[in-house]
Design an enzyme around this catalytic site. Structure first.
Site, PDB file in Angstrom:
ATOM      1  N   GLY A  60       0.842  -1.208   0.000  1.00  0.00           N
ATOM      2  CA  GLY A  60       0.000   0.000   0.000  1.00  0.00           C
ATOM      3  C   GLY A  60       0.867   1.244   0.000  1.00  0.00           C
TER       4      GLY A  60
ATOM      5  N   SER B  44       1.566   3.430  -3.385  1.00  0.00           N
ATOM      6  CA  SER B  44       1.190   4.465  -4.347  1.00  0.00           C
ATOM      7  C   SER B  44      -0.177   5.074  -4.061  1.00  0.00           C
ATOM      8  CB  SER B  44       1.141   3.862  -5.753  1.00  0.00           C
ATOM      9  OG  SER B  44       2.330   3.194  -6.043  1.00  0.00           O
TER      10      SER B  44
ATOM     11  N   GLU C 126      13.516  -5.494  -4.119  1.00  0.00           N
ATOM     12  CA  GLU C 126      12.349  -5.415  -4.991  1.00  0.00           C
ATOM     13  C   GLU C 126      12.737  -5.249  -6.444  1.00  0.00           C
ATOM     14  OE1 GLU C 126       9.619  -2.204  -4.031  1.00  0.00           O
ATOM     15  OE2 GLU C 126       8.487  -2.714  -5.833  1.00  0.00           O
TER      16      GLU C 126
HETATM   17  C1  LIG Z   1       1.292  -3.455 -12.977  1.00  0.00           C
HETATM   18  C2  LIG Z   1       1.466  -2.494 -11.825  1.00  0.00           C
HETATM   19  C3  LIG Z   1       1.458  -2.974 -10.523  1.00  0.00           C
HETATM   20  C4  LIG Z   1       1.557  -2.085  -9.446  1.00  0.00           C
HETATM   21  N1  LIG Z   1       1.418  -2.576  -8.164  1.00  0.00           N
HETATM   22  C5  LIG Z   1       1.426  -1.709  -7.131  1.00  0.00           C
HETATM   23  C6  LIG Z   1       1.137  -2.171  -5.813  1.00  0.00           C
HETATM   24  O1  LIG Z   1       0.817  -3.358  -5.593  1.00  0.00           O
HETATM   25  N2  LIG Z   1       1.182  -1.290  -4.782  1.00  0.00           N
HETATM   26  C7  LIG Z   1       1.512   0.020  -4.975  1.00  0.00           C
HETATM   27  O2  LIG Z   1       1.587   0.754  -3.998  1.00  0.00           O
HETATM   28  N3  LIG Z   1       1.745   0.509  -6.229  1.00  0.00           N
HETATM   29  C8  LIG Z   1       1.691  -0.325  -7.307  1.00  0.00           C
HETATM   30  N4  LIG Z   1       1.892   0.150  -8.588  1.00  0.00           N
HETATM   31  C9  LIG Z   1       2.105   1.584  -8.780  1.00  0.00           C
HETATM   32  C10 LIG Z   1       3.504   1.938  -9.298  1.00  0.00           C
HETATM   33  O3  LIG Z   1       4.453   1.871  -8.265  1.00  0.00           O
HETATM   34  C11 LIG Z   1       3.406   3.348  -9.920  1.00  0.00           C
HETATM   35  O4  LIG Z   1       2.587   3.224 -11.075  1.00  0.00           O
HETATM   36  C12 LIG Z   1       4.748   3.889 -10.325  1.00  0.00           C
HETATM   37  O5  LIG Z   1       5.561   4.166  -9.207  1.00  0.00           O
HETATM   38  C13 LIG Z   1       4.578   5.192 -11.163  1.00  0.00           C
HETATM   39  O6  LIG Z   1       3.777   6.105 -10.499  1.00  0.00           O
HETATM   40  P1  LIG Z   1       2.524   6.784 -11.227  1.00  0.00           P
HETATM   41  O7  LIG Z   1       1.712   5.701 -11.848  1.00  0.00           O
HETATM   42  O8  LIG Z   1       1.877   7.685 -10.244  1.00  0.00           O
HETATM   43  O9  LIG Z   1       3.159   7.627 -12.423  1.00  0.00           O
HETATM   44  P2  LIG Z   1       3.808   9.056 -12.312  1.00  0.00           P
HETATM   45  O10 LIG Z   1       4.715   9.121 -11.146  1.00  0.00           O
HETATM   46  O11 LIG Z   1       2.723  10.075 -12.400  1.00  0.00           O
HETATM   47  O12 LIG Z   1       4.675   9.103 -13.632  1.00  0.00           O
HETATM   48  C14 LIG Z   1       4.094   9.346 -14.924  1.00  0.00           C
HETATM   49  C15 LIG Z   1       5.234   9.427 -15.926  1.00  0.00           C
HETATM   50  O13 LIG Z   1       6.091  10.555 -15.604  1.00  0.00           O
HETATM   51  C16 LIG Z   1       7.430  10.112 -15.450  1.00  0.00           C
HETATM   52  N5  LIG Z   1       8.072  10.858 -14.353  1.00  0.00           N
HETATM   53  C17 LIG Z   1       7.560  11.089 -13.117  1.00  0.00           C
HETATM   54  N6  LIG Z   1       8.453  11.761 -12.366  1.00  0.00           N
HETATM   55  C18 LIG Z   1       9.558  11.917 -13.132  1.00  0.00           C
HETATM   56  C19 LIG Z   1      10.844  12.528 -12.902  1.00  0.00           C
HETATM   57  N7  LIG Z   1      11.144  13.067 -11.729  1.00  0.00           N
HETATM   58  N8  LIG Z   1      11.738  12.491 -13.918  1.00  0.00           N
HETATM   59  C20 LIG Z   1      11.432  11.927 -15.107  1.00  0.00           C
HETATM   60  N9  LIG Z   1      10.231  11.351 -15.394  1.00  0.00           N
HETATM   61  C21 LIG Z   1       9.307  11.352 -14.411  1.00  0.00           C
HETATM   62  C22 LIG Z   1       7.339   8.639 -15.092  1.00  0.00           C
HETATM   63  O14 LIG Z   1       8.523   7.951 -15.442  1.00  0.00           O
HETATM   64  C23 LIG Z   1       6.143   8.188 -15.918  1.00  0.00           C
HETATM   65  O15 LIG Z   1       6.548   7.896 -17.227  1.00  0.00           O
HETATM   66  C24 LIG Z   1       1.763  -0.698  -9.683  1.00  0.00           C
HETATM   67  C25 LIG Z   1       1.819  -0.226 -10.995  1.00  0.00           C
HETATM   68  C26 LIG Z   1       1.654  -1.098 -12.065  1.00  0.00           C
HETATM   69  C27 LIG Z   1       1.676  -0.532 -13.469  1.00  0.00           C
END
Ligand SMILES: Cc1cc2nc3c(=O)[nH]c(=O)nc-3n(C[C@H](O)[C@H](O)[C@H](O)COP(=O)(O)OP(=O)(O)OC[C@H]3O[C@@H](n4cnc5c(N)ncnc54)[C@H](O)[C@@H]3O)c2cc1C
Length: 389
Positions: free
Chosen positions: A137, A139, A254
């Site tokens: 838990g 994101s 991880e």
């Molecule tokens: C299949 C899957 C399983 C998952 N399972 C879990 C789970 O069980 N528990 C959990 O807590 N989370 C989970 N997640 C969430 C995952 O950790 C996040 O999707 C991930 O960390 C990206 O965050 P976001 O989706 O908010 O994208 P954002 O952070 O909004 O990013 C959007 C885009 O902007 C880019 N970006 C953002 N910041 C920067 C920067 N500083 N420099 C350059 N580029 C940047 C990113 O690379 C990305 O391309 C899962 C995600 C997926 C897809």
């Protein structure tokens, strides 16, 4: 292993212990038995999508769940390299390991490292028995890459904490027992301070789970709402305010494992099966050779990080590099398989057929480079590691 002797892009050589050879054969025998039962279907992304608690329990009976946990807590007391051998065999076979994946990889080691004695005695034997499943838990809607900005808050009550907020993409929250939740316990100027981790019972009053469906239609993820959930004091994990340090400390575990380059490996196996029925051209053979060479070199790097972990060192920069290379290969493998043997991907084709497995791998592919930290973020970590050096 002293980290000081390893440069940010240095990878220690991994030598698998003698015990690994027999262990690998034992796992293969077990997988043959399971194939005969019809439980191992050779599907891609089985650590995310292969949910089978009964399979997990049979695996646990062999000592292969929580196998690196100490025996006094019900684990098998084996090393990270032995665990590596077991999980690479399971993933390569497309075995259904998702029920225990987070408990085995993350929750168990985290509770061992940061938990109270009471938490260790309660959770670890259940994890190792394959009877207690965890979600992550972390994101939230606007806190993925920028995880320290989480808004879920924990307020003190007379006998514990009240948690309020919404977590996103919480894998398995609809089926698991507990989630380790990162929440803000204090407002602080430095956003990395004032965060703490909690073990939250997913069936507690005030927990509301809302499904998020994948493009394939599968229900694996959820929005996990915490609507004033009471968490007893005894379920604070680690020290109050140490959440950020604890979360980042888990990253090498991880990010560097075989799940970061083997998610689509079963599709390569399926391709080879298809090619076996035809005369393979020189070009097809070359393309398969290139994929195999890339897989082999990433495996060596990943094993290097596992060897360092086994020796008590943590190589965050190298782990980020393995994940960047590995997850890009997972996607590239799907594209290569399509060009080596053009096949229309069809999610409605016979389950287990090449066309169906290809569709499954394709529909899952956006996630490979996002989950566990996006590749852009990983490259930032690699750059900082090199600059610090
Ligand atoms: C299949 C899957 C399983 C998952 N399972 C879990 C789970 O069980 N528990 C959990 O807590 N989370 C989970 N997640 C969430 C995952 O950790 C996040 O999707 C991930 O960390 C990206 O965050 P976001 O989706 O908010 O994208 P954002 O952070 O909004 O990013 C959007 C885009 O902007 C880019 N970006 C953002 N910041 C920067 C920067 N500083 N420099 C350059 N580029 C940047 C990113 O690379 C990305 O391309 C899962 C995600 C997926 C897809």
């Amino acid at each position: 292993m002293p980290t000081a002797t390893i440069s940010p892009l240095g990878f220690p050589e991994a030598v698998l212990p003698e015990s690994a050879r027999q262990l690998r054969l034992d796992v293969r025998d077990f997988l043959d038995e399971e194939r005969a039962r019809g439980t191992v279907l050779g599907r891609p992304d089985s650590w995310l999508a292969g949910w089978d608690p009964a399979f997990t329990r049979r695996l646990a009976e062999r000592g292969w769940v929580g196998m690196a946990l100490p025996t006094e807590y019900g684990g098998a007391g084996r090393g990270f390299l032995e665990r590596y051998v077991v999980i690479e065999e399971l993933l390569a076979a497309g075995a259904p390991v998702s029920a225990h994946w987070v408990s085995d990889r993350q929750a168990g080691p985290s509770i061992l490292q940061h938990g109270t004695e009471e938490q260790r005695r309660f959770f670890l034997p259940r994890i190792a028995a394959g009877k207690c499943f965890f979600s992550i838990g972390m994101s939230e809607k606007s806190s993925g890459s920028d995880l320290a900005s989480v808004r879920t808050c924990a307020e003190r009550t007379a006998d514990g904490w009240r948690l309020t907020g919404t977590k996103m993409w919480t894998g398995g929250a609809h089926a698991n027992d507990y989630a380790i939740v990162l929440a803000r316990t204090e407002e602080a100027e430095d956003k990395h301070a004032g965060l703490s981790q909690f073990i939250v019972d997913l069936r507690a009053p005030g927990v509301r789970i809302e499904p998020i469906h994948l493009m394939s239609g599968e229900h694996r993820f959820n929005a996990f709402h915490l609507e004033g959930v009471h968490v007893p004091e005894a379920m604070l994990l680690g020290q109050q305010g140490d959440g950020w340090k604890q979360v980042t400390g888990e990253l090498a575990f991880e990010r560097s494992g075989p799940e970061r380059y083997l998610s689509t490996f079963p599709l390569l196996v399926s391709l080879l099966r298809e090619l076996d029925q035809r005369a393979m051209t020189a070009e097809q053979l070359t393309q398969v050779g290139i994929l195999t060479a890339r897989l082999h070199s990433i495996r060596q790097l990943s094993l290097g990080v596992a060897a360092a972990l086994d020796a008590g060192a943590s190589l965050d920069t190298q782990a980020a590099l393995v994940k960047d290379l590995g997850t890009r290969l997972e996607g590239a493998l799907v594209d290569s398989v399509r060009s080596i043997l053009p096949t229309p991907a069809d999610p409605h084709a016979t389950p287990g057929s090449h066309a169906e497995l290809l569709a499954f791998a394709l529909l899952h592919s956006p996630g490979y480079t996002l989950r566990g930290g996006t590749n852009e973020i990983l490259r930032g970590i690699i750059t900082r590691g090199l600059e610090q050096h």
